[in-house]
Design a protein around this motif. Structure first.
Motif, PDB file in Angstrom:
ATOM      1  N   VAL A   1       0.920  -1.424   0.131  1.00  0.00           N
ATOM      2  CA  VAL A   1      -0.004  -0.029  -0.002  1.00  0.00           C
ATOM      3  C   VAL A   1       0.656   1.284   0.066  1.00  0.00           C
ATOM      4  N   GLN A   2       0.544   2.097  -0.838  1.00  0.00           N
ATOM      5  CA  GLN A   2       1.198   3.569  -0.767  1.00  0.00           C
ATOM      6  C   GLN A   2       0.402   4.409  -0.541  1.00  0.00           C
ATOM      7  N   LEU A   3       0.726   5.304   0.368  1.00  0.00           N
ATOM      8  CA  LEU A   3       0.021   6.279   0.877  1.00  0.00           C
ATOM      9  C   LEU A   3       0.533   7.819   0.669  1.00  0.00           C
ATOM     10  N   VAL A   4      -0.278   8.864   0.297  1.00  0.00           N
ATOM     11  CA  VAL A   4       0.436  10.048  -0.208  1.00  0.00           C
ATOM     12  C   VAL A   4      -0.468  11.169   0.343  1.00  0.00           C
ATOM     13  N   GLU A   5       0.157  11.765   1.313  1.00  0.00           N
ATOM     14  CA  GLU A   5      -0.609  13.056   2.144  1.00  0.00           C
ATOM     15  C   GLU A   5      -0.281  14.164   1.336  1.00  0.00           C
ATOM     16  N   SER A   6      -1.515  15.169   1.679  1.00  0.00           N
ATOM     17  CA  SER A   6      -1.207  16.549   0.946  1.00  0.00           C
ATOM     18  C   SER A   6      -2.184  17.549   1.734  1.00  0.00           C
ATOM     19  N   GLY A   7      -2.059  18.765   1.443  1.00  0.00           N
ATOM     20  CA  GLY A   7      -3.051  19.566   2.103  1.00  0.00           C
ATOM     21  C   GLY A   7      -2.470  20.492   3.216  1.00  0.00           C
ATOM     22  N   GLY A   8      -1.045  20.266   3.632  1.00  0.00           N
ATOM     23  CA  GLY A   8      -0.438  20.893   4.709  1.00  0.00           C
ATOM     24  C   GLY A   8       0.309  22.277   4.157  1.00  0.00           C
ATOM     25  N   GLY A   9       0.539  22.856   5.018  1.00  0.00           N
ATOM     26  CA  GLY A   9       0.791  24.539   4.858  1.00  0.00           C
ATOM     27  C   GLY A   9       1.130  25.371   6.001  1.00  0.00           C
ATOM     28  N   LEU A  10       1.278  26.728   5.894  1.00  0.00           N
ATOM     29  CA  LEU A  10       1.311  27.526   7.042  1.00  0.00           C
ATOM     30  C   LEU A  10      -0.001  28.266   7.043  1.00  0.00           C
ATOM     31  N   VAL A  11      -0.613  28.346   8.238  1.00  0.00           N
ATOM     32  CA  VAL A  11      -1.889  28.796   8.554  1.00  0.00           C
ATOM     33  C   VAL A  11      -1.888  29.651   9.911  1.00  0.00           C
ATOM     34  N   GLN A  12      -2.412  30.803   9.859  1.00  0.00           N
ATOM     35  CA  GLN A  12      -2.403  31.455  11.322  1.00  0.00           C
ATOM     36  C   GLN A  12      -3.102  30.761  12.396  1.00  0.00           C
ATOM     37  N   ALA A  13      -3.033  30.913  13.560  1.00  0.00           N
ATOM     38  CA  ALA A  13      -3.629  30.406  14.688  1.00  0.00           C
ATOM     39  C   ALA A  13      -5.169  30.771  14.656  1.00  0.00           C
ATOM     40  N   GLY A  14      -6.253  29.805  14.889  1.00  0.00           N
ATOM     41  CA  GLY A  14      -7.559  29.763  14.553  1.00  0.00           C
ATOM     42  C   GLY A  14      -8.057  29.579  13.186  1.00  0.00           C
ATOM     43  N   GLY A  15      -7.032  29.312  12.145  1.00  0.00           N
ATOM     44  CA  GLY A  15      -7.519  29.007  10.971  1.00  0.00           C
ATOM     45  C   GLY A  15      -7.645  27.393  10.653  1.00  0.00           C
ATOM     46  N   SER A  16      -7.997  27.060   9.373  1.00  0.00           N
ATOM     47  CA  SER A  16      -8.254  25.626   9.276  1.00  0.00           C
ATOM     48  C   SER A  16      -7.420  25.193   8.023  1.00  0.00           C
ATOM     49  N   LEU A  17      -7.201  23.959   8.142  1.00  0.00           N
ATOM     50  CA  LEU A  17      -6.760  23.062   6.909  1.00  0.00           C
ATOM     51  C   LEU A  17      -7.396  21.874   6.738  1.00  0.00           C
ATOM     52  N   ARG A  18      -7.352  21.358   5.516  1.00  0.00           N
ATOM     53  CA  ARG A  18      -7.819  19.797   5.409  1.00  0.00           C
ATOM     54  C   ARG A  18      -6.655  18.913   4.732  1.00  0.00           C
ATOM     55  N   LEU A  19      -6.332  17.998   5.390  1.00  0.00           N
ATOM     56  CA  LEU A  19      -5.287  17.266   4.914  1.00  0.00           C
ATOM     57  C   LEU A  19      -6.091  16.044   4.148  1.00  0.00           C
ATOM     58  N   SER A  20      -5.466  15.471   3.142  1.00  0.00           N
ATOM     59  CA  SER A  20      -5.904  14.295   2.415  1.00  0.00           C
ATOM     60  C   SER A  20      -5.011  13.254   2.321  1.00  0.00           C
ATOM     61  N   CYS A  21      -5.296  11.960   2.422  1.00  0.00           N
ATOM     62  CA  CYS A  21      -4.310  10.949   2.265  1.00  0.00           C
ATOM     63  C   CYS A  21      -4.915   9.893   1.241  1.00  0.00           C
ATOM     64  N   ALA A  22      -4.211   9.797   0.066  1.00  0.00           N
ATOM     65  CA  ALA A  22      -4.579   8.992  -1.057  1.00  0.00           C
ATOM     66  C   ALA A  22      -4.120   7.845  -1.084  1.00  0.00           C
ATOM     67  N   ALA A  23      -4.673   6.630  -1.288  1.00  0.00           N
ATOM     68  CA  ALA A  23      -4.100   5.187  -1.201  1.00  0.00           C
ATOM     69  C   ALA A  23      -3.967   4.625  -2.400  1.00  0.00           C
ATOM     70  N   SER A  24      -2.925   3.823  -2.655  1.00  0.00           N
ATOM     71  CA  SER A  24      -3.035   3.059  -4.107  1.00  0.00           C
ATOM     72  C   SER A  24      -2.396   1.985  -3.549  1.00  0.00           C
ATOM     73  N   GLY A  25      -2.494   0.812  -4.587  1.00  0.00           N
ATOM     74  CA  GLY A  25      -1.915  -0.403  -4.583  1.00  0.00           C
ATOM     75  C   GLY A  25      -2.763  -1.643  -3.715  1.00  0.00           C
TER      76      GLY A  25
END
Length: 124
Positions: free
Chosen positions: A2-26
């Motif tokens: 199984v291969q897992l690839v994360e995405s969606g990280g970054g720099l954000v100010q306190a109080g902000g939001s982010l959505r991470l994704s993890c796509a799987a293959s194999g």
């Protein structure tokens, strides 16, 4: 394998939001428990959230409960981590992980497959 690839990280100010994704293959992940972990500099990797194969059961670390939501789309073989009300202490590398079976687990040693991680930085 199984291969897992994360995405969606970054720099954000306190109080902000982010959505991470993890796509799987194999291999389809519909029968796998999926987890999110994070590791801050100089600290051990820690559990953040986990979700069962069907998505009906979820578990969270106390530090993120009420702010983070884990979900999955088995048709897309993808797991998500919605992070709201982010705090500077949420900063770290976030890893996606998969384990066979049906029981949620908070231990890093219980997971068989890991992604390479995505950096999340929350500024104050």
């Amino acid at each position: 394998q199984v291969q897992l690839v994360e995405s969606g990280g970054g720099l954000v100010q306190a109080g902000g939001s982010l959505r991470l994704s993890c796509a799987a293959s194999g291999r389809t992940l519909s029968t796998s428990v999926m987890g999110w972990f994070r590791q801050a500099p100089g600290k051990e990797r820690e559990f953040v959230a986990a979700i069962s194969g069907s998505g009906s059961n979820t578990g969270y670390a106390d530090s993120v409960k009420g702010r983070f939501t884990i979900s999955r789309d088995n048709a897309k073989n993808t797991v998500y981590l919605q992070m709201n009300s982010l705090k500077p202490e949420d900063t770290g590398v976030y890893y996606c992980a998969a384990r066979a079976g049906f029981v949620l687990n908070r231990s890093t040693t219980a997971y068989d497959y890991w992604g390479q991680g995505t950096q999340v930085t929350v500024s104050s």
